[in-house]
Scaffold this motif. Structure first.
Motif, PDB file in Angstrom:
ATOM      1  N   ALA B 102       0.844  -1.205   0.000  1.00 38.28           N
ATOM      2  CA  ALA B 102       0.000   0.000   0.000  1.00 38.28           C
ATOM      3  C   ALA B 102       0.873   1.245   0.000  1.00 38.28           C
ATOM      4  O   ALA B 102       1.694   1.433   0.893  1.00 38.28           O
ATOM      5  N   ARG B 103       0.679   2.088  -1.025  1.00 35.53           N
ATOM      6  CA  ARG B 103       1.479   3.319  -1.132  1.00 35.53           C
ATOM      7  C   ARG B 103       1.142   4.316  -0.031  1.00 35.53           C
ATOM      8  O   ARG B 103       1.976   5.046   0.440  1.00 35.53           O
ATOM      9  N   ILE B 259       6.578  -0.617   6.406  1.00 33.99           N
ATOM     10  CA  ILE B 259       7.712  -1.306   5.762  1.00 33.99           C
ATOM     11  C   ILE B 259       8.981  -1.242   6.601  1.00 33.99           C
ATOM     12  O   ILE B 259       9.904  -2.018   6.387  1.00 33.99           O
ATOM     13  N   LEU B 308       1.805  -4.307   3.477  1.00 34.57           N
ATOM     14  CA  LEU B 308       3.034  -3.547   3.730  1.00 34.57           C
ATOM     15  C   LEU B 308       2.791  -2.086   3.354  1.00 34.57           C
ATOM     16  O   LEU B 308       2.462  -1.769   2.224  1.00 34.57           O
ATOM     17  N   ASP B 310       3.579   2.019   3.074  1.00 31.69           N
ATOM     18  CA  ASP B 310       4.568   3.097   2.945  1.00 31.69           C
ATOM     19  C   ASP B 310       4.039   4.335   3.679  1.00 31.69           C
ATOM     20  O   ASP B 310       4.489   4.665   4.771  1.00 31.69           O
ATOM     21  N   THR B 314       8.884   6.195   3.065  1.00 31.23           N
ATOM     22  CA  THR B 314      10.004   6.386   2.142  1.00 31.23           C
ATOM     23  C   THR B 314      10.423   7.854   2.122  1.00 31.23           C
ATOM     24  O   THR B 314      11.573   8.173   1.887  1.00 31.23           O
TER      25      THR B 314
END
Ligand code: SF4
Lengths: 286, 539, 208
Positions: B102-103, B259, B308, B310, B314
């Motif tokens: 999943a962004r 993550i 997972l 994000d 990031t």
């Protein structure tokens, strides 16, 4: 030993007596004190507020001034009567140098980081210098320190956590003749100063200060001693605003470690013509 | 939401969800400070846990070595993240689980909803999880007709009280026993009306309330404290057994994990299972830890998923000076020792992540340019208690200062320089590089004065004037502008009539050094600062 | 681009060309062995378990069955199929309800039982932690969870001193449950209270 005094801007401008006391202590031990005239400030206020660009010239000035004296053999070590300023010199100066290089600042100087680290390595906080370098373990015997009365001791955060001073300041205070150092509840809690934190988050800072002031006054001590003039200005400002007094109706004061150590039987520390800690320990502060 | 982009952007997109303050910290803090009950509850709870933590930490002779190891393992994990995530996926899949990516918050919520729908269930039981709190999963599901039941006692208190969590470990830390009893009496349909506020009785009431839910639940949702890349193992650390109920009894288990939670090896658990319990609840070991690897035939859920996430991680990772915030194992030690948190509580931080870690993590996840989080890095006196307590040695004060620097740059940066690309976000968030603030002006001037001994010396010549202005009582009690923040609760002593610098100069002149080498040494003064003693004194 | 590709791409981009950090095992200066002998291990484990308010008894190997019987007398209890027969007194047979992965008891049935008896895989003395790994003598995770009373046998040779020694003996691919005392909560004013959703009574029988 030749020792450079870094007075720090706040002591230089607001608490000259702290720097004077530092000079007295060191000279009493037979050392030579030098005051590098180019010095001004460690830049901590700018750095901690995120104004790195504005901190850079302040840091450059400090490094330039002190490295010249080290390199020219004018002194062997530098000392400052302030844990937070020494912590800034030791830990933050290299960081701002790195920042300038990373950001491609016009003033960036690739050599500054290493030079700052070299100056930092030879800079000591007062209790650190006295204990680790000059071997002072008993202030009464070695410095003739004498001050009758009762004090509480606030170990400032940066001395405690960044410099790891441990009990160095406390042990020196405990070895002063006539002085009773009482336990300060929650001593390791921050007084709420934090530089511009005190104005940016004035409410939280004030709440922290109120608890510190209450803890100090709860001990019944006539004064709170510490090793950082900025924290003492903050705590003193709170004691003054709340008009805290001892049982003897004297104001509850703040004292710098250097002032306490410099006080002797012949020339005891005085305020308004009276002994500094008059009024203690007859009873609790209120 | 954020992820529409042409290729990979230079700065990864920000996270969304419950990771933003809704108002500037000083404003929120002002309100919370006014709540005497809150202050009392927090003071009591934080002091209890501080003592407990210190006791169990001092028991271990190798505590510092464990912290070093924890920090090193996390640094390694971050630097090998692509490889470790891929390995985790392979292993988890090979052992019968399904991995989803999943962004951002919205995507994670959609994935979880889809998985629940596939089971045909319209209710789920939940183990306390920061990740699902962060993405606002409960609210999302509720809007779509799926009931999510929190099963952790503190989460239950928050949910029943229609409240918001204020602590990452004990979300209801702001409530005391009596307030909790009142919530239970009001909100639990089958509760004994004679319920007292004895913690034991309250815990029993929660047990009775949730028992049937556990026994009948078909779907559970959890977070994870660790994901082991080596074998695809997930772990949940808990106390009450609600975690075990959720992880063991339902048919379907959906885990949402950031993550950054992946660890290289199973052996790494030997470090974190010592660091975490002692730092969080101040116990040698928490009552229950469950570790599961995919599906175990005949034992526990047979339909096992992991999402997972994000959602800005990031972006935090891209900040070299801030990325170690991702090492956080959510133990809550930093907030328990924080003097600011102790007084304001967690709600003042707005985000799911309060306290010192929240003050860095929230702006790192959203970017400090996100206006709503730009006041968080200032919510600290930089006392350093958090850094000392952190089991993975995150240098929170240093990251706070770094983020302040980024904030100052974003708001008032002049020449962008090579780092300028980082600030693209400042423009897109509609933030103009503003006019100089009072703080800019004050610190700009101070920089000029404090970068030269001569200039500072010159200014100090004005001390007698300032001293005169302070008046008879020798103190300054009211200042305008920024200074008003100071004088709100503190006086400023009248300045001395002379600076040290000037005193020293005179002393040199009066008594030239005996050895004539031009050094600045002077004779010792008589006694202890008889002159200075009355000056600069606060009273 | 799939979410997977995009996230992995972002991670790579964020890390840039920086080299991977060194393996930390070189840095591992924490203790990996306790060096305690059997007597010390048992003493420490008992102390830690009692601190969690578990009831602990140390018995000679031959007396395990009697100790188990004393704890379960008159109770209806679950027992995993692989639980050693010599530890179960025949007088308990009538009220022993067998469970296995192949023939699992329904959750409601488990909820109706008074207790459960299991063996255990590893115990860590310093933290008072008993680990179950789902082996046939310990059974499915549900059986040691739902009944309100857990009687757990700890064979003395499974006791280790500290956490690293414990993990060294465990296979993480098995479903592991680390148990340190009866269920508890610190959620009310951060004071620990024993007994929430998991078994409220934990009886430990250490078999020497
Ligand atoms: S930052 Fe450190 S102390 Fe704070 S919650 Fe995370 S791991 Fe714990």
């Amino acid at each position: 030993m030749k020792i450079a005094l870094f007075a720090t801007c706040i002591v230089d401008a607001m608490y000259p007596r702290v720097a004077q006391a530092t000079v007295q202590i060191l000279e009493r031990l037979g050392h030579e004190v030098v005051f590098p005239a180019g010095q001004a400030c460690c830049g901590q206020m700018h750095l901690n507020s995120g104004y790195f660009r504005e901190a850079l010239p302040v840091v450059e000035n400090h490094v330039k001034t002190f490295e010249a004296g080290f390199d020219g053999g004018e002194y062997d070590v530098a000392v400052a009567p302030s844990g937070s300023c020494v912590a800034s010199v030791k830990h933050q100066h290299a960081m701002v140098a790195r920042w300038a290089v990373e950001k491609g600042e016009r003033r960036a100087d690739a050599t500054l980081e290493a030079r700052a680290a070299a100056v930092g390595d030879r800079t000591f906080e007062l209790a650190q210098l006295l204990t680790d370098v000059l071997g002072v373990t008993d202030a009464a015997a070695q410095l003739g320190s004498y001050l009758p009365g009762t004090i509480a001791y606030h170990p400032s955060c940066h001395g405690m956590r960044l410099l790891r001073l441990g009990d160095r300041q406390l042990n020196l205070l405990r070895s002063v003749e006539g002085l009773d150092v009482v336990d300060l509840p929650e001593a390791d809690q921050c007084c709420g100063f934090g530089g511009t934190f005190a104005v940016k988050n004035a409410d939280v800072s004030s709440a922290m200060l109120a608890d510190k002031v209450a803890n100090i006054c709860g001990t019944g001590a006539a004064a709170c001693a510490g090793g950082d003039a900025s924290c003492l200005m903050h705590i003193g400002g709170g004691l003054s605003r709340e008009q805290r007094t001892t049982a003897g109706d004297a104001p509850v004061r703040t004292l710098h470690l250097a002032e306490v150590l410099a006080s002797t039987r012949e020339h005891p520390l005085t305020f308004d013509g009276g002994l500094a800690l008059a009024g203690s320990p007859a009873g609790g502060a209120r | 939401m954020s992820s529409v982009s042409l290729g990979i952007p230079a700065v990864p997109p920000r996270g969304f969800g419950n990771i933003s303050a809704v108002e500037p910290f000083p404003q929120a803090a002002h309100r919370e400070l006014g709540n005497a009950q809150l202050r009392e509850n927090l003071g009591h709870a934080t002091h209890t846990i501080r003592d407990k933590r210190l006791r169990v930490v001092s028991e271990l002779p190798d505590w510092q070595a464990l912290r070093d190891a924890g920090s090193a393992i996390k640094t390694e994990a971050m630097s090998r993240l692509p490889e470790l995530l891929t390995q985790f996926e392979e292993q988890f899949t090979a052992r019968g689980g399904t991995v989803h990516w999943a962004r951002d918050a919205a995507e994670a919520n959609r994935i979880v909803e889809g998985l629940i729908r596939e089971t045909g269930s319209d209710e789920v039981v939940k183990v306390k999880s920061m990740a699902t709190q962060e993405i606002g999963l409960n609210e999302y599901l509720e809007e779509r007709g799926i009931a999510a039941f929190e099963t952790d006692l503190a989460e239950l208190i928050v949910q029943l009280g229609h409240d918001k969590p204020s602590h990452i470990l004990v979300p209801a830390i702001h409530k005391n026993r009596t307030e909790i009893r009142d919530i239970f009496l009001r909100e639990m349909p089958d509760v004994d009306p004679a319920l007292t506020d004895e913690p034991r009785r309250l815990a029993m009431a929660a047990r009775a309330h949730l028992r049937r839910k556990f026994l009948s639940a078909k779907v559970a949702i959890s977070g994870a404290n660790f994901g082991i890349a080596e074998m695809g193992t997930l772990g949940v650390v808990e106390s009450e057994g609600n975690g075990r109920m959720c992880l063991t009894l339902p048919e379907t288990l959906i885990t949402v994990m950031g993550i950054e939670k992946v660890l290289p090896r199973a052996q790494d658990l030997e470090v974190f299972m010592q660091l975490l319990p002692r730092s969080s609840t101040g116990e040698r070991m928490n009552p229950y830890t469950s570790l599961w690897t995919g599906v175990t035939p005949g034992d526990g859920p047979q339909n096992v998923h992991v999402v997972l996430l994000d959602n800005g991680r990031t972006r935090a990772l891209a900040d070299r000076h801030g990325r170690s915030a991702l090492h956080c194992i959510r133990c809550s030690a930093c907030m328990n020792v924080c003097p600011v948190y102790e007084r304001t509580g967690g709600h003042a931080y707005g985000s799911t992540y309060p306290g010192p870690i929240g003050a860095i993590l929230s702006p790192l996840l959203t970017g400090v340019e996100a206006e709503e989080n730009s006041s968080l890095p200032y919510a600290s006196s930089l006392c350093g208690a958090c850094f000392d307590a952190c089991p993975v040695k995150i240098n929170i004060p240093e990251i706070l200062v770094h983020l302040r620097g980024e904030d100052v740059e974003a708001k008032h940066g002049r020449d962008a320089g090579p780092g300028g690309a980082d600030r693209a976000g400042a423009k897109s968030s509609g933030r103009r590089r503003g006019l100089p603030t009072q703080m800019d002006v004050a610190l700009g001037a101070a920089s000029w004065a404090l970068s030269s001994g001569d200039r500072l010396g010159l200014l100090e010549k004005g001390l007698p004037v300032a001293r005169a202005l302070a008046g008879r009582d020798g103190k300054i009690s009211r200042l305008p502008g920024l200074g008003a923040g100071w004088t709100q609760s503190r006086d400023i002593p009248a300045p001395p009539s002379e600076s040290f610098r000037s005193w020293w100069k005179k002393r040199q002149k009066d008594a030239p050094p005996a050895d004539g080498d031009g050094s600045t040494r002077g004779p010792a003064t008589g006694g202890a600062t008889s002159d200075g003693a009355t000056e600069g004194e606060a009273q | 681009m799939s979410a997977r590709e995009e996230i992995l791409g972002r991670v790579r981009e964020a890390l840039g060309a920086e080299p991977a950090a060194v393996q930390p095992s070189a840095l591992a200066e924490y203790r990996t062995e306790s060096g305690l002998d059997e007597d010390a291990l048992v003493e420490l484990l008992v102390d830690r378990l009692e601190d969690y308010k578990a009831r602990v008894e140390v018995v000679p190997r031959g007396n395990v069955a009697a100790a188990v019987r004393a704890r379960l007398e008159g109770k209806e209890f679950a027992v995993p199929e692989g639980f050693p027969a010599e530890w179960l007194d025949p007088s308990l047979d009538e009220r022993a309800v067998r469970d296995s992965r192949e023939a699992p008891l329904a959750v409601v049935r488990l909820d109706g039982l008074d207790a459960v008896v299991t063996s255990s895989a590893v115990s860590i003395a310093e933290t008072g932690t008993i680990v179950l790994d789902g082996s046939p003598d310990q059974g499915r995770r549900a059986i040691s969870l739902v009944p309100d009373h857990h009687v757990c046998v700890v064979p003395v040779e499974t006791i280790v001193g500290i956490v690293p020694e414990g993990f060294a003996r465990l296979d993480t691919t098995r479903p592991l449950t680390l148990i340190s005392g009866p269920s508890a909560t610190s959620d009310i004013e951060l004071e620990r209270v024993e007994g929430v959703h998991g078994p409220r009574t934990l009886d430990v029988i250490i078999a020497r």
